[in-house]
Design a protein around this motif. Structure first.
Motif, short mmCIF file in Angstrom:
data_model
loop_
_atom_site.label_atom_id
_atom_site.label_comp_id
_atom_site.label_asym_id
_atom_site.label_seq_id
_atom_site.Cartn_x
_atom_site.Cartn_y
_atom_site.Cartn_z
N THR A 44 0.83 -1.21 0.00
CA THR A 44 0.00 0.00 0.00
C THR A 44 0.86 1.25 0.00
O THR A 44 0.60 2.20 -0.76
CB THR A 44 -0.95 0.00 1.21
N ILE A 45 1.91 1.28 0.80
CA ILE A 45 2.81 2.44 0.85
C ILE A 45 3.47 2.64 -0.50
O ILE A 45 3.54 3.77 -1.01
CB ILE A 45 3.84 2.29 1.98
N ILE A 46 3.95 1.57 -1.10
CA ILE A 46 4.60 1.67 -2.41
C ILE A 46 3.60 2.17 -3.46
O ILE A 46 3.91 3.07 -4.26
CB ILE A 46 5.19 0.31 -2.82
N THR A 47 2.40 1.62 -3.44
CA THR A 47 1.37 2.01 -4.42
C THR A 47 0.97 3.47 -4.26
O THR A 47 0.92 4.21 -5.25
CB THR A 47 0.15 1.08 -4.29
N VAL A 48 0.69 3.90 -3.07
CA VAL A 48 0.27 5.28 -2.83
C VAL A 48 1.40 6.25 -3.17
O VAL A 48 1.17 7.30 -3.78
CB VAL A 48 -0.23 5.47 -1.38
N THR A 49 2.63 5.89 -2.82
CA THR A 49 3.78 6.74 -3.17
C THR A 49 3.92 6.85 -4.68
O THR A 49 4.14 7.95 -5.21
CB THR A 49 5.08 6.16 -2.55
N ALA A 50 3.75 5.74 -5.38
CA ALA A 50 3.85 5.77 -6.85
C ALA A 50 2.74 6.62 -7.45
O ALA A 50 2.97 7.36 -8.42
CB ALA A 50 3.83 4.35 -7.41
N ILE A 51 1.52 6.55 -6.89
CA ILE A 51 0.42 7.37 -7.38
C ILE A 51 0.76 8.85 -7.24
O ILE A 51 0.61 9.63 -8.18
CB ILE A 51 -0.90 7.06 -6.63
N VAL A 52 1.20 9.23 -6.06
CA VAL A 52 1.50 10.64 -5.81
C VAL A 52 2.64 11.12 -6.71
O VAL A 52 2.52 12.18 -7.36
CB VAL A 52 1.84 10.87 -4.32
N LEU A 53 3.72 10.36 -6.79
CA LEU A 53 4.85 10.77 -7.64
C LEU A 53 4.46 10.81 -9.11
O LEU A 53 4.87 11.73 -9.85
CB LEU A 53 6.04 9.82 -7.43
N SER A 54 3.64 9.87 -9.54
CA SER A 54 3.18 9.87 -10.93
C SER A 54 2.38 11.13 -11.24
O SER A 54 2.58 11.76 -12.29
CB SER A 54 2.34 8.61 -11.20
N MET A 55 1.50 11.51 -10.34
CA MET A 55 0.69 12.72 -10.54
C MET A 55 1.55 13.98 -10.53
O MET A 55 1.34 14.89 -11.33
CB MET A 55 -0.38 12.82 -9.46
N VAL A 56 2.52 14.03 -9.63
CA VAL A 56 3.41 15.20 -9.56
C VAL A 56 4.19 15.33 -10.86
O VAL A 56 4.30 16.43 -11.43
CB VAL A 56 4.36 15.10 -8.34
N LEU A 57 4.72 14.22 -11.36
CA LEU A 57 5.48 14.26 -12.61
C LEU A 57 4.58 14.58 -13.80
O LEU A 57 4.98 15.31 -14.71
CB LEU A 57 6.22 12.95 -12.82
N LEU A 58 3.36 14.05 -13.80
CA LEU A 58 2.41 14.40 -14.87
C LEU A 58 2.10 15.89 -14.83
O LEU A 58 2.07 16.55 -15.88
CB LEU A 58 1.13 13.58 -14.73
#
Length: 107
Positions: free
Chosen positions: A33-47
């Protein structure tokens, strides 16, 4: 970094979080869950960084496409999902669409 680099990284992280959802067990497993949520947030920031220099009508579908391609490849390679010529045909069409949007972009 330029906008396309941000977008590529955002798309790769989109694949990470999409795949991560499978391992969270409905967000009941802490580490996935931590990995997934972190990836979501970083993906959105980079987008968000990418769309500062790219049209949203280009950036968003390319982001989704990169994530989709990465997720399909992972599913085939790691999860044993079906490998058929039709899946590869549609995957190739998706990659072609992503490249077409890049090549026809004004940036």
């Amino acid at each position: 970094m330029n906008a396309w680099t941000y977008l590529l990284l955002a798309g790769l992280l989109e694949a990470v979080w999409a795949i991560g959802l499978k391992y969270t067990d409905g967000f009941t497993r802490l580490v996935p869950t931590i990995i997934t949520v972190t990836a979501i947030v970083l993906s959105m920031v980079l987008l968000a960084q990418a769309v500062r220099g790219l049209p949203i009508g280009t950036a968003y579908p390319v982001w989704v496409g990169i994530g989709a391609v990465g997720t399909v490849i992972f599913g085939i390679a790691v999860l044993g999902e079906p490998v058929t010529w039709l899946r590869f045909l549609f995957l190739a069409m998706l990659v072609g669409s992503i490249l077409g949007l890049k090549w026809t972009s004004t940036q």
